[in-house]
Design an enzyme around this catalytic site. Sequence first.
Site, PDB file in Angstrom:
ATOM      1  CG  ASP A  19       2.147   3.520   0.813  1.00 10.61           C
ATOM      2  OD1 ASP A  19       1.937   3.659  -0.406  1.00 10.61           O
ATOM      3  OD2 ASP A  19       1.646   4.260   1.684  1.00 10.61           O
ATOM      4  N   GLY A  62       4.458   4.377  -6.270  1.00 18.16           N
ATOM      5  CA  GLY A  62       4.190   5.511  -7.156  1.00 18.16           C
ATOM      6  C   GLY A  62       5.215   6.611  -6.969  1.00 18.16           C
ATOM      7  CD1 TRP A  98      12.031   3.462  -5.584  1.00 21.53           C
ATOM      8  CD2 TRP A  98      11.251   3.077  -7.654  1.00 21.53           C
ATOM      9  NE1 TRP A  98      13.021   2.833  -6.300  1.00 21.53           N
ATOM     10  CE2 TRP A  98      12.579   2.576  -7.572  1.00 21.53           C
ATOM     11  CE3 TRP A  98      10.563   2.948  -8.862  1.00 21.53           C
ATOM     12  CZ2 TRP A  98      13.218   1.957  -8.645  1.00 21.53           C
ATOM     13  CZ3 TRP A  98      11.200   2.333  -9.938  1.00 21.53           C
ATOM     14  CH2 TRP A  98      12.504   1.851  -9.821  1.00 21.53           C
ATOM     15  NE  ARG A 115       0.056   5.763  -9.389  1.00 24.28           N
ATOM     16  CZ  ARG A 115       0.358   5.917  -8.098  1.00 24.28           C
ATOM     17  NH1 ARG A 115       1.006   7.000  -7.700  1.00 24.28           N
ATOM     18  NH2 ARG A 115      -0.021   5.028  -7.208  1.00 24.28           N
ATOM     19  CD  GLU A 143     -10.712   0.169   1.128  1.00 21.73           C
ATOM     20  OE1 GLU A 143      -9.652  -0.435   1.385  1.00 21.73           O
ATOM     21  OE2 GLU A 143     -11.825  -0.254   1.500  1.00 21.73           O
ATOM     22  CG  ASN A 144      -5.274  -0.540  -3.760  1.00 20.39           C
ATOM     23  OD1 ASN A 144      -4.579  -1.436  -3.289  1.00 20.39           O
ATOM     24  ND2 ASN A 144      -5.126   0.727  -3.358  1.00 20.39           N
ATOM     25  CD1 TRP A 145     -11.702  -3.146  -5.717  1.00 21.44           C
ATOM     26  CD2 TRP A 145     -11.131  -3.612  -7.837  1.00 21.44           C
ATOM     27  NE1 TRP A 145     -11.490  -4.509  -5.820  1.00 21.44           N
ATOM     28  CE2 TRP A 145     -11.148  -4.820  -7.108  1.00 21.44           C
ATOM     29  CE3 TRP A 145     -10.791  -3.655  -9.196  1.00 21.44           C
ATOM     30  CZ2 TRP A 145     -10.836  -6.059  -7.683  1.00 21.44           C
ATOM     31  CZ3 TRP A 145     -10.487  -4.887  -9.764  1.00 21.44           C
ATOM     32  CH2 TRP A 145     -10.509  -6.062  -9.016  1.00 21.44           C
ATOM     33  CB  ILE A 203      -4.319   0.428  10.183  1.00 23.31           C
ATOM     34  CG1 ILE A 203      -3.618   0.592  11.530  1.00 23.31           C
ATOM     35  CG2 ILE A 203      -4.707  -1.025   9.979  1.00 23.31           C
ATOM     36  CD1 ILE A 203      -2.287  -0.106  11.624  1.00 23.31           C
ATOM     37  CD  GLU A 263       5.461  -4.063  20.056  1.00 19.49           C
ATOM     38  OE1 GLU A 263       5.778  -2.866  19.858  1.00 19.49           O
ATOM     39  OE2 GLU A 263       4.897  -4.448  21.099  1.00 19.49           O
TER      40      GLU A 263
END
Length: 249
Positions: free
Chosen positions: A25, A28, A30, A38, A72-74, A203, A215
């Site tokens: 993650d 964008g 960065w 992006r 979900e990235n669509w 998550i 962990e």
Amino acid sequence: MFTDKEVTPQLDPARIPAHVAIIMDGNGRWAKKRFLPRIAGHKQGMENVKTITKAASRMGIKALTLYAFSTENWKRPDSEVNYLMSLPVDFFGVFMPELIAENVRVQVMGELEALPAKTRQAAQAAMADTAKNTGMILNFALNYGGRDELRLATQAIARAVQAGTLDPAAISDDTIAAHLMTAPLGPLADPDLLIRTSGEERISNFLLWQLAYSEMVFTPVLWPDFTPAVLTAAIAQYQSRDRRFGGLH
Ligand code: FPP
């Protein structure tokens, strides 16, 4: 939480986590910090996949799962989705000889049928070209969602029950695991360590079943800045934990 500014810790070579999963993650943010678009962050993120793949393989990690694109990235703008879909083509096109030299075996899990043909073909070619490699498994989650995976597994199990080939009373954890997209990883399917970069601590629909006893380490470092030293520090944190799997020691 830590950064690579801290002294690189010594690791116990006997307790390197076999399976490390990473939610990559912060691409964008960065880019934004550098006044770049992006997609420049995603390009740098892809470059970093090469660096971290090599480092992980050399540290003795057996499976590295990377969340490259979620179901979900669509929802992102078409231009960004199109760019993200071109990354596997670039990555495998350029990096394949090095992956083969590193003896890395590529796996891609997700609903691959819904990907653009060029992306799907690049993924399938990478799996075929590295199928005989015996080193680290580099497992990309591409168009992957944990709920989607559980829905598909449930449907497949229900079909087996309906066909009379499976007794509902015989459905075990192993039955479910065998129907998940991590089944090709065999005994490595459940991550020992989950790392999420960029300071977010959730998550996000990743490996919902498989993370039951993993962990978790969260670092504020953005994915394009995530170095082998930060990976080492995350593994040192992992090694300092007491894993009880619900029991007592
Ligand atoms: C999340 O950062 C990152 C992604 C949605 C894409 C991750 C993809 C890569 C790192 C490259 C994958 C490489 C291959 C070879 C497939 P974000 O865009 O949500 O960042 P932000 O939260 O800072 O906006």
